[in-house]
Design a protein around this motif. Structure first.
Motif, mmCIF file in Angstrom:
data_model
loop_
_atom_site.group_PDB
_atom_site.id
_atom_site.type_symbol
_atom_site.label_atom_id
_atom_site.label_comp_id
_atom_site.label_asym_id
_atom_site.label_seq_id
_atom_site.Cartn_x
_atom_site.Cartn_y
_atom_site.Cartn_z
ATOM 1 N N PHE A 46 -28.637 -50.956 -37.349
ATOM 2 C CA PHE A 46 -29.575 -50.343 -38.034
ATOM 3 C C PHE A 46 -30.770 -51.034 -38.853
ATOM 4 O O PHE A 46 -31.917 -51.045 -38.621
ATOM 5 C CB PHE A 46 -29.182 -49.232 -39.361
ATOM 6 N N MET A 47 -30.313 -52.165 -39.576
ATOM 7 C CA MET A 47 -31.169 -53.028 -40.017
ATOM 8 C C MET A 47 -32.028 -53.816 -39.074
ATOM 9 O O MET A 47 -33.200 -54.278 -39.192
ATOM 10 C CB MET A 47 -30.566 -53.999 -40.980
ATOM 11 N N THR A 68 -38.894 -52.323 -36.106
ATOM 12 C CA THR A 68 -39.874 -51.057 -36.221
ATOM 13 C C THR A 68 -40.852 -51.251 -37.281
ATOM 14 O O THR A 68 -42.092 -50.824 -37.095
ATOM 15 C CB THR A 68 -39.079 -49.637 -36.531
ATOM 16 N N LEU A 69 -40.421 -51.961 -38.336
ATOM 17 C CA LEU A 69 -41.567 -52.078 -39.557
ATOM 18 C C LEU A 69 -41.967 -53.506 -39.564
ATOM 19 O O LEU A 69 -42.927 -53.715 -40.608
ATOM 20 C CB LEU A 69 -40.855 -51.644 -40.780
ATOM 21 N N GLU A 70 -42.159 -54.172 -38.643
ATOM 22 C CA GLU A 70 -42.574 -55.653 -38.634
ATOM 23 C C GLU A 70 -44.142 -55.685 -38.984
ATOM 24 O O GLU A 70 -44.430 -56.695 -39.543
ATOM 25 C CB GLU A 70 -42.129 -56.684 -37.461
ATOM 26 N N LYS A 71 -44.681 -54.856 -38.366
ATOM 27 C CA LYS A 71 -46.122 -54.876 -38.770
ATOM 28 C C LYS A 71 -46.802 -53.874 -39.576
ATOM 29 O O LYS A 71 -47.866 -53.890 -39.806
ATOM 30 C CB LYS A 71 -46.777 -54.435 -37.061
ATOM 31 N N HIS A 72 -45.814 -53.306 -40.421
ATOM 32 C CA HIS A 72 -46.257 -52.619 -41.462
ATOM 33 C C HIS A 72 -46.495 -53.362 -42.570
ATOM 34 O O HIS A 72 -45.803 -54.266 -42.886
ATOM 35 C CB HIS A 72 -45.081 -51.441 -41.765
ATOM 36 N N ASP A 73 -47.226 -52.781 -43.808
ATOM 37 C CA ASP A 73 -47.162 -53.246 -45.043
ATOM 38 C C ASP A 73 -45.590 -53.330 -45.684
ATOM 39 O O ASP A 73 -44.899 -52.117 -45.156
ATOM 40 C CB ASP A 73 -48.014 -52.632 -45.915
ATOM 41 N N GLU A 131 -42.338 -41.319 -39.664
ATOM 42 C CA GLU A 131 -42.852 -41.177 -38.234
ATOM 43 C C GLU A 131 -42.251 -42.316 -37.590
ATOM 44 O O GLU A 131 -41.828 -42.264 -36.421
ATOM 45 C CB GLU A 131 -44.288 -40.945 -38.109
ATOM 46 N N ALA A 132 -42.614 -43.559 -38.080
ATOM 47 C CA ALA A 132 -42.012 -44.670 -37.575
ATOM 48 C C ALA A 132 -40.413 -44.743 -37.287
ATOM 49 O O ALA A 132 -40.172 -45.254 -36.062
ATOM 50 C CB ALA A 132 -42.374 -45.979 -38.404
ATOM 51 N N LEU A 133 -39.793 -44.398 -38.251
ATOM 52 C CA LEU A 133 -38.240 -44.198 -38.075
ATOM 53 C C LEU A 133 -38.060 -43.218 -36.861
ATOM 54 O O LEU A 133 -37.213 -43.361 -36.020
ATOM 55 C CB LEU A 133 -37.538 -43.802 -39.222
ATOM 56 N N LEU A 174 -34.804 -40.625 -47.011
ATOM 57 C CA LEU A 174 -34.479 -40.434 -45.503
ATOM 58 C C LEU A 174 -33.112 -40.707 -45.244
ATOM 59 O O LEU A 174 -32.826 -42.036 -45.505
ATOM 60 C CB LEU A 174 -35.485 -41.325 -44.773
ATOM 61 N N VAL A 175 -32.265 -39.775 -44.779
ATOM 62 C CA VAL A 175 -31.139 -39.977 -44.719
ATOM 63 C C VAL A 175 -30.594 -40.094 -43.141
ATOM 64 O O VAL A 175 -30.885 -38.767 -42.723
ATOM 65 C CB VAL A 175 -29.873 -38.843 -45.294
ATOM 66 N N TYR A 176 -29.856 -40.994 -42.677
ATOM 67 C CA TYR A 176 -29.451 -41.054 -41.130
ATOM 68 C C TYR A 176 -28.062 -41.225 -41.213
ATOM 69 O O TYR A 176 -27.267 -41.767 -42.019
ATOM 70 C CB TYR A 176 -30.220 -42.264 -40.710
ATOM 71 N N TYR A 177 -27.303 -41.204 -39.948
ATOM 72 C CA TYR A 177 -26.160 -41.591 -39.731
ATOM 73 C C TYR A 177 -26.358 -42.788 -38.713
ATOM 74 O O TYR A 177 -27.202 -42.538 -37.700
ATOM 75 C CB TYR A 177 -25.039 -40.422 -39.235
ATOM 76 N N THR A 178 -25.403 -43.731 -38.547
ATOM 77 C CA THR A 178 -25.948 -44.881 -37.652
ATOM 78 C C THR A 178 -24.455 -45.496 -37.438
ATOM 79 O O THR A 178 -23.437 -45.112 -37.828
ATOM 80 C CB THR A 178 -26.767 -46.081 -38.226
ATOM 81 N N THR A 179 -24.555 -46.245 -36.326
ATOM 82 C CA THR A 179 -23.311 -46.937 -35.686
ATOM 83 C C THR A 179 -22.863 -47.735 -36.714
ATOM 84 O O THR A 179 -21.462 -47.867 -36.992
ATOM 85 C CB THR A 179 -23.699 -47.404 -34.320
#
Length: 159
Positions: free
Chosen positions: A120-121, A127-132, A84-86, A110-115
């Motif tokens: 992406f990193m 996005t995940l900085e406040k996640h465990d 959901e975060a992604l 989870l598979v994505y296409y990116t620039t």
């Protein structure tokens, strides 16, 4: 064997909405364990394909032997939070798009296409900085023609 999940043998279960989404949930077996796939049943337009040349695979290995290869409830709940975060980030940027997700046989992908990998990193870390911390591995592959996703579409075609 590939099959779609639905309310009867061989019938595809499509996600319905006012926008007429083309989301598919399918199933196949790998080493006698079910694997559930989630994807949109068509390639994006040519501009999107050209803009997003890198296949990006976020993998989460787990122990699911007691659950027919599926993740235990607690792990699955964390996987949903990650996904959901992604998805939220994807709706806020155009540097990546979802291709497909697979769950089963002790592996979530989870598979994505990116620039670009760096883009992406950067987005992922923000996005995940406040996640465990998640026990994930991320791999990038150049796939300018989206052949990996085309293979998924072909595997489920007419099933």
């Amino acid at each position: 064997m590939l099959s779609f999940l639905g309310f009867g043998k061989g019938k595809a279960q499509e996600k319905k909405s006012t926008e007429k989404q083309k989301g598919i949930i399918g199933r196949y077996y790998e080493n006698d364990s079910p694997v559930i796939m989630k994807f949109v049943n068509e390639l994006p337009n040519e501009n999107t394909i050209k803009k997003l040349p890198f296949l990006t695979v976020v993998s989460w290995k787990y122990e699911g032997t007691k659950n027919n290869g599926m993740p235990p409830k607690e792990i699955n709940e964390r996987m949903i939070i990650l996904e959901e975060a992604l998805e939220t980030s994807m709706n806020e940027t155009d540097i990546f798009t979802h291709a497909y997700s697979r769950t089963g046989n002790n592996l979530k992908e989870l598979v994505y296409y990116t620039t670009k990998q760096d883009d992406f990193m950067t987005m992922l870390n923000r996005t995940l900085e406040k996640h465990d911390v998640y026990p994930i591995e991320i791999n990038f592959y150049e796939d300018k023609e989206w052949t990996d996703f085309q293979k998924v579409l072909n595997d489920f075609k007419n099933k």
